[in-house]
Design a protein around this motif. Structure first.
Motif, PDB file in Angstrom:
ATOM      1  N   HIS A  64       0.818  -1.212   0.000  1.00 22.96           N
ATOM      2  CA  HIS A  64       0.000   0.000   0.000  1.00 22.96           C
ATOM      3  C   HIS A  64       0.850   1.260   0.000  1.00 22.96           C
ATOM      4  O   HIS A  64       0.485   2.260  -0.644  1.00 22.96           O
ATOM      5  N   VAL A  87     -18.806  -3.166   2.538  1.00 24.81           N
ATOM      6  CA  VAL A  87     -17.606  -3.953   2.820  1.00 24.81           C
ATOM      7  C   VAL A  87     -17.687  -5.316   2.135  1.00 24.81           C
ATOM      8  O   VAL A  87     -18.644  -6.068   2.324  1.00 24.81           O
ATOM      9  N   PRO A 143     -12.790  -7.096   5.022  1.00 22.19           N
ATOM     10  CA  PRO A 143     -12.085  -6.150   5.894  1.00 22.19           C
ATOM     11  C   PRO A 143     -10.594  -6.419   6.020  1.00 22.19           C
ATOM     12  O   PRO A 143      -9.855  -5.576   6.533  1.00 22.19           O
ATOM     13  N   SER A 167      -7.564  -3.732   5.407  1.00 21.91           N
ATOM     14  CA  SER A 167      -7.975  -2.324   5.476  1.00 21.91           C
ATOM     15  C   SER A 167      -7.171  -1.561   6.530  1.00 21.91           C
ATOM     16  O   SER A 167      -6.809  -0.395   6.328  1.00 21.91           O
ATOM     17  N   ALA A 183      -3.799  -0.719   5.019  1.00 25.60           N
ATOM     18  CA  ALA A 183      -3.894   0.420   4.108  1.00 25.60           C
ATOM     19  C   ALA A 183      -4.021   1.719   4.895  1.00 25.60           C
ATOM     20  O   ALA A 183      -3.423   2.747   4.541  1.00 25.60           O
ATOM     21  N   CYS A 225      -8.441   6.932   6.943  1.00 24.50           N
ATOM     22  CA  CYS A 225      -9.739   6.263   7.060  1.00 24.50           C
ATOM     23  C   CYS A 225     -10.320   5.964   5.686  1.00 24.50           C
ATOM     24  O   CYS A 225     -10.877   4.879   5.448  1.00 24.50           O
ATOM     25  N   THR A 249      -8.651   5.554   2.897  1.00 25.56           N
ATOM     26  CA  THR A 249      -7.844   4.521   2.248  1.00 25.56           C
ATOM     27  C   THR A 249      -8.211   3.140   2.765  1.00 25.56           C
ATOM     28  O   THR A 249      -8.370   2.187   1.991  1.00 25.56           O
ATOM     29  N   GLY A 250      -8.363   3.016   4.082  1.00 21.66           N
ATOM     30  CA  GLY A 250      -8.780   1.740   4.651  1.00 21.66           C
ATOM     31  C   GLY A 250     -10.152   1.323   4.165  1.00 21.66           C
ATOM     32  O   GLY A 250     -10.398   0.148   3.845  1.00 21.66           O
ATOM     33  N   ALA A 251     -11.074   2.279   4.086  1.00 19.17           N
ATOM     34  CA  ALA A 251     -12.425   1.978   3.622  1.00 19.17           C
ATOM     35  C   ALA A 251     -12.415   1.520   2.171  1.00 19.17           C
ATOM     36  O   ALA A 251     -13.137   0.585   1.792  1.00 19.17           O
ATOM     37  N   VAL A 300     -10.056  -0.028   0.529  1.00 18.89           N
ATOM     38  CA  VAL A 300      -9.542  -1.395   0.449  1.00 18.89           C
ATOM     39  C   VAL A 300     -10.602  -2.402   0.888  1.00 18.89           C
ATOM     40  O   VAL A 300     -10.709  -3.499   0.331  1.00 18.89           O
ATOM     41  N   ALA A 301     -11.415  -2.035   1.875  1.00 18.89           N
ATOM     42  CA  ALA A 301     -12.452  -2.940   2.371  1.00 18.89           C
ATOM     43  C   ALA A 301     -13.559  -3.206   1.352  1.00 18.89           C
ATOM     44  O   ALA A 301     -14.321  -4.163   1.500  1.00 18.89           O
ATOM     45  N   THR A 302     -13.635  -2.380   0.314  1.00 18.40           N
ATOM     46  CA  THR A 302     -14.652  -2.603  -0.720  1.00 18.40           C
ATOM     47  C   THR A 302     -14.215  -3.613  -1.759  1.00 18.40           C
ATOM     48  O   THR A 302     -14.969  -3.912  -2.685  1.00 18.40           O
TER      49      THR A 302
END
Length: 294
Positions: free
Chosen positions: A30, A232, A235, A238, A241, A264, A266-268, A270-272
């Protein structure tokens, strides 16, 4: 920005198949996608899964110079289970190649040159890699501790030792509660974050709270960022990331609140996607933030 990540690289075995994983590998990938120079210090077996992992990180623009090969231990594997609440539990094979990362002039020189060293508690579960980590921490400029408590693969003594070495600390709210209980302290925020900062000489403490977002304590001030609502799919990865984006912002001197919001998002993002290391760009993160602002 030149950053080095130390620790596990492995295969996450998921219901839909296996994916490259391990927090240090994920963070390094990442960071590279966010435009940073990142390297990984780890070890894989002299087996086909290890060769495949090396091919994967090369395909993502990472160098394999600091990835060792073990003749005696297999490449790491983790079986991940995701429940209905999107909480993840892990069954982690042991011992494996990344438990035996050897010291040497090349990784020590890389740690000398890097602006930051990212490490976690999982790679310190065995004495060999733990001792190599100690040597690298002696040389690192900025020490970023990504806690990652994975029972039964840690002890209070080792985690406390690593806390005492760290400059920046990232952990989730469950891990915060457990660590505070070790010291007979309450986990309430922001008092717990302030206590950790003062007692371990930290520059900053970041606590992630899943869909509720994250908090950052630094400079005797608390910053908050809300979670980014997304659909999501997976997870896993995330949080890695999130850390990559937060660290980039920290090193760039971005205002803490803005860096936290970017992390936040970026993590979200990746969770998609399925898997811990989906391909994305900074533009994708900014686009997600723009959609949420409408």
């Amino acid at each position: 920005m030149s950053i080095v990540c130390f620790g596990e690289m492995l295969w996450d075995v998921l219901p839909g198949g296996r994916q490259p994983g391990g927090a240090p590998l994920n963070v390094a990938v990442h960071l590279r996608q966010l435009g940073c120079s990142a390297d990984l210090i780890s070890c894989v077996g002299e087996d086909e899964p290890g060769t495949e992992l090396l091919r994967f990180i090369q395909s993502r623009g990472l160098d394999t110079t600091f990835i060792q090969r073990s003749k005696h231990y297999a490449t790491g594997r983790v079986t991940a289970h995701v429940d209905a609440a999107q909480e993840v539990t892990y069954q982690i094979d042991q011992p494996v190649a990344w438990d035996y990362i050897r010291p040497g002039a090349a990784p020590e020189q890389r740690a000398d040159q890097a602006e930051a060293l990212v490490f976690g508690s999982l790679a310190a579960r065995q004495p060999d890699s733990r001792q190599t980590l100690r040597l690298l921490l002696e040389r690192a400029r900025l020490k970023v501790f990504d806690v990652n408590l994975r029972p039964p693969h840690y002890t209070r003594a080792v985690v406390t030792e690593l806390l005492a070495q760290a400059n920046l600390l990232k952990l989730n709210h469950h891990e915060l509660a457990e660590i505070m209980a070790w010291f007979g302290k309450e986990p309430e925020l922001p008092a717990a974050m302030q206590w950790l900062t003062e007692n371990f000489g930290l520059q900053a403490v970041c606590v992630t709270c899943g869909a509720a977002g994250a908090l950052l304590w630094t400079g005797n001030h608390l910053y908050r960022a809300p979670g980014v609502p997304v659909a999501v799919k997976d997870p896993i990865g995330s949080g890695d990331a999130f850390l990559a984006a937060l660290l980039k912002g920290w090193l760039a001197g971005t205002h803490p609140e803005q860096a936290l919001r970017l992390a936040c998002a970026t993590g979200a993002l990746v969770a998609t996607h399925p898997g811990a290391t989906p391909a994305f760009t900074e533009h994708d993160v900014q686009a997600l933030m723009a959609r949420q602002a409408v």
